[in-house]
Design a protein around this motif. Structure first.
Motif, PDB file in Angstrom:
ATOM      1  N   VAL A   1      10.281  -0.817   7.618  1.00 11.60           N
ATOM      2  CA  VAL A   1       9.387  -0.042   7.470  1.00 11.60           C
ATOM      3  C   VAL A   1      11.246   1.246   7.555  1.00 11.60           C
ATOM      4  O   VAL A   1      10.885   2.179   7.415  1.00 11.60           O
ATOM      5  N   GLY A   2      12.443   0.675   8.020  1.00 11.63           N
ATOM      6  CA  GLY A   2      13.407   1.848   8.168  1.00 11.63           C
ATOM      7  C   GLY A   2      14.158   1.621   7.127  1.00 11.63           C
ATOM      8  O   GLY A   2      14.414   2.663   6.583  1.00 11.63           O
ATOM      9  N   ASP A   3      14.002   0.584   6.000  1.00 13.80           N
ATOM     10  CA  ASP A   3      14.265   1.255   4.457  1.00 13.80           C
ATOM     11  C   ASP A   3      13.241   2.568   4.031  1.00 13.80           C
ATOM     12  O   ASP A   3      13.861   3.703   3.510  1.00 13.80           O
TER      13      ASP A   3
ATOM     14  N   PHE B   1       2.753   4.498   3.033  1.00 16.20           N
ATOM     15  CA  PHE B   1       2.554   5.200   4.543  1.00 16.20           C
ATOM     16  C   PHE B   1       3.676   6.088   4.119  1.00 16.20           C
ATOM     17  O   PHE B   1       4.050   7.125   4.894  1.00 16.20           O
ATOM     18  N   VAL B   2       5.206   5.613   4.387  1.00 16.36           N
ATOM     19  CA  VAL B   2       5.702   6.415   4.868  1.00 16.36           C
ATOM     20  C   VAL B   2       6.287   8.136   3.787  1.00 16.36           C
ATOM     21  O   VAL B   2       6.888   8.722   3.986  1.00 16.36           O
TER      22      VAL B   2
ATOM     23  N   THR C   1       4.876  10.707  -3.832  1.00  8.83           N
ATOM     24  CA  THR C   1       5.719   9.594  -5.136  1.00  8.83           C
ATOM     25  C   THR C   1       4.503   8.981  -5.928  1.00  8.83           C
ATOM     26  O   THR C   1       4.287   8.185  -5.551  1.00  8.83           O
ATOM     27  N   ASP C   2       5.060   8.498  -6.598  1.00  9.85           N
ATOM     28  CA  ASP C   2       4.789   7.939  -8.497  1.00  9.85           C
ATOM     29  C   ASP C   2       5.642   6.750  -7.654  1.00  9.85           C
ATOM     30  O   ASP C   2       6.239   6.642  -7.851  1.00  9.85           O
ATOM     31  N   LEU C   3       4.773   5.949  -7.166  1.00  4.41           N
ATOM     32  CA  LEU C   3       5.459   4.283  -6.156  1.00  4.41           C
ATOM     33  C   LEU C   3       5.443   3.209  -7.114  1.00  4.41           C
ATOM     34  O   LEU C   3       3.916   3.301  -7.320  1.00  4.41           O
ATOM     35  N   THR C   4       6.202   2.311  -7.724  1.00  3.88           N
ATOM     36  CA  THR C   4       6.125   0.962  -8.315  1.00  3.88           C
ATOM     37  C   THR C   4       6.708  -0.042  -7.120  1.00  3.88           C
ATOM     38  O   THR C   4       7.493   0.737  -6.843  1.00  3.88           O
ATOM     39  N   VAL C   5       5.492  -1.034  -6.464  1.00  2.00           N
ATOM     40  CA  VAL C   5       6.197  -2.171  -5.908  1.00  2.00           C
ATOM     41  C   VAL C   5       6.743  -3.247  -6.959  1.00  2.00           C
ATOM     42  O   VAL C   5       5.752  -3.794  -6.885  1.00  2.00           O
ATOM     43  N   ILE C   6       7.923  -4.324  -7.073  1.00  2.00           N
ATOM     44  CA  ILE C   6       8.147  -5.115  -7.702  1.00  2.00           C
ATOM     45  C   ILE C   6       7.883  -6.023  -6.915  1.00  2.00           C
ATOM     46  O   ILE C   6       9.476  -6.373  -5.601  1.00  2.00           O
ATOM     47  N   GLY C   7       7.864  -7.433  -7.173  1.00  2.00           N
ATOM     48  CA  GLY C   7       8.130  -8.848  -6.180  1.00  2.00           C
ATOM     49  C   GLY C   7       8.888  -9.700  -7.363  1.00  2.00           C
ATOM     50  O   GLY C   7       8.459 -10.033  -8.825  1.00  2.00           O
TER      51      GLY C   7
ATOM     52  N   VAL D   1      11.955  -2.763  -5.394  1.00  2.00           N
ATOM     53  CA  VAL D   1      12.391  -4.180  -6.183  1.00  2.00           C
ATOM     54  C   VAL D   1      12.337  -5.188  -4.178  1.00  2.00           C
ATOM     55  O   VAL D   1      13.583  -4.556  -4.150  1.00  2.00           O
ATOM     56  N   THR D   2      11.647  -6.277  -4.689  1.00  2.00           N
ATOM     57  CA  THR D   2      11.970  -7.462  -3.316  1.00  2.00           C
ATOM     58  C   THR D   2      10.736  -8.722  -3.693  1.00  2.00           C
ATOM     59  O   THR D   2      11.224  -8.392  -4.705  1.00  2.00           O
ATOM     60  N   SER D   3      10.803  -9.353  -2.474  1.00  2.00           N
ATOM     61  CA  SER D   3      10.484 -10.570  -3.176  1.00  2.00           C
ATOM     62  C   SER D   3       8.935 -10.589  -3.140  1.00  2.00           C
ATOM     63  O   SER D   3       8.155  -9.615  -2.378  1.00  2.00           O
ATOM     64  N   GLU D   4       8.502 -11.316  -3.923  1.00  2.00           N
ATOM     65  CA  GLU D   4       7.215 -11.928  -4.569  1.00  2.00           C
ATOM     66  C   GLU D   4       6.470 -11.809  -3.022  1.00  2.00           C
ATOM     67  O   GLU D   4       5.020 -10.743  -3.171  1.00  2.00           O
ATOM     68  N   TYR D   5       6.441 -12.715  -2.457  1.00  2.00           N
ATOM     69  CA  TYR D   5       5.642 -12.676  -1.177  1.00  2.00           C
ATOM     70  C   TYR D   5       5.821 -11.588   0.101  1.00  2.00           C
ATOM     71  O   TYR D   5       4.999 -11.466   1.053  1.00  2.00           O
ATOM     72  N   HIS D   6       6.603 -10.323  -0.207  1.00  2.00           N
ATOM     73  CA  HIS D   6       6.930  -9.377   0.590  1.00  2.00           C
ATOM     74  C   HIS D   6       6.256  -7.752  -0.174  1.00  2.00           C
ATOM     75  O   HIS D   6       6.585  -7.287   0.541  1.00  2.00           O
ATOM     76  N   ARG D   7       6.107  -8.325  -1.344  1.00  2.00           N
ATOM     77  CA  ARG D   7       5.671  -7.325  -2.315  1.00  2.00           C
ATOM     78  C   ARG D   7       4.517  -6.090  -1.208  1.00  2.00           C
ATOM     79  O   ARG D   7       4.529  -4.878  -1.356  1.00  2.00           O
ATOM     80  N   ASP D   8       3.389  -7.623  -1.132  1.00  2.00           N
ATOM     81  CA  ASP D   8       2.326  -6.505  -0.635  1.00  2.00           C
ATOM     82  C   ASP D   8       2.357  -5.194   0.562  1.00  2.00           C
ATOM     83  O   ASP D   8       2.534  -4.127   0.959  1.00  2.00           O
ATOM     84  N   ARG D   9       3.369  -5.861   2.014  1.00  2.00           N
ATOM     85  CA  ARG D   9       3.155  -5.342   2.519  1.00  2.00           C
ATOM     86  C   ARG D   9       4.634  -4.006   1.969  1.00  2.00           C
ATOM     87  O   ARG D   9       4.574  -3.561   3.532  1.00  2.00           O
ATOM     88  N   THR D  10       5.454  -4.032   1.273  1.00  2.00           N
ATOM     89  CA  THR D  10       6.279  -3.418   1.464  1.00  2.00           C
ATOM     90  C   THR D  10       5.390  -1.803   0.239  1.00  2.00           C
ATOM     91  O   THR D  10       5.699  -1.039   1.188  1.00  2.00           O
ATOM     92  N   HIS D  11       4.428  -2.450   0.135  1.00  2.00           N
ATOM     93  CA  HIS D  11       4.051  -1.206  -1.185  1.00  2.00           C
ATOM     94  C   HIS D  11       2.950  -0.252  -0.082  1.00  2.00           C
ATOM     95  O   HIS D  11       3.160   0.904   0.192  1.00  2.00           O
TER      96      HIS D  11
END
Length: 197
Positions: A93-95, A126-127, A132-138, A111-121
């Motif tokens: 959240v702080g990130d 939300f923030v 913003t055009d957002l892509t999260v890669i695990g 870019v994060t770990s796969e297990y963390h991808r959904d929560r990160t997205h």
């Protein structure tokens, strides 16, 4: 490069650190994330690489942001001028919040770990809000059952903490972060937590 004032940039690749060694270098999981972030950066010639994370270890003055930046320069030849370091975040959240305060990109790759991808997205969407055009890669493998449960519990806590706030309302989100989130409001001994997300 560090940032205290918002800057406009077209594109950014943000790598979320996990942990670092006492010598101030990324651990294997953080390095795997960094490798993928640099690969994405190579496809975005005008993007900034953003590293994020606080100095959580008692045995080094290095922050996670600096550890990742140092490895990006030494091991992947990323020029210092293409790296933005954000030192205040203690979790995902702080990130997202401190990134949104520093940069207003048109396109963001996280870019994060796969297990963390959904929560990160979910957190970054939300923030940042819908524009913003957002892509999260695990990277790496999906987490085991315990890891998946921890991610789900953390996401539930996030929803409760920020309940009632509209996506993208950064002032309200940051105020809630500082008053209701235990990693930022002083109710949790964050040094004892050690790990970032």
């Amino acid at each position: 490069m560090t940032s205290d004032a918002p800057m406009a940039t077209g594109r950014a690749v943000l790598v979320l650190a996990n942990e670092m060694s006492g010598e101030g270098w990324p651990t294997a999981e953080s390095r795997l994330r960094l490798e993928k972030a640099v690969e994405e950066l190579s496809r975005q010639p005008h993007a900034l690489l953003v590293t994020s994370g606080w100095g959580y270890r008692d045995d080094t003055d290095t922050t996670l942001a600096d550890a990742m930046a140092k490895a990006a320069m030494r091991d992947f030849d990323v020029p210092d001028g293409r790296i933005l370091r954000l030192h205040a975040s203690r979790d995902t959240v702080g990130d997202a919040v401190f990134f949104a305060r520093a940069i207003r990109p048109e396109k963001l790759i996280v870019v994060t770990s796969e297990y963390h991808r959904d929560r990160t997205h979910r957190i970054f969407r939300f923030v940042l809000g819908p524009d913003t055009d957002l892509t999260v890669i695990g990277v790496g493998k999906p987490g085991n059952e315990a890891r998946q449960t921890a991610e789900a519990n953390s996401l539930d806590a996030f929803r409760l903490t920020f309940e009632g706030i509209e996506p993208g309302d950064l002032d309200a989100i940051e105020e809630r972060l500082m008053t209701r989130h235990p990693f930022y409001n002083g109710t949790t001994d964050v040094k004892a937590l050690r790990r970032h997300d």
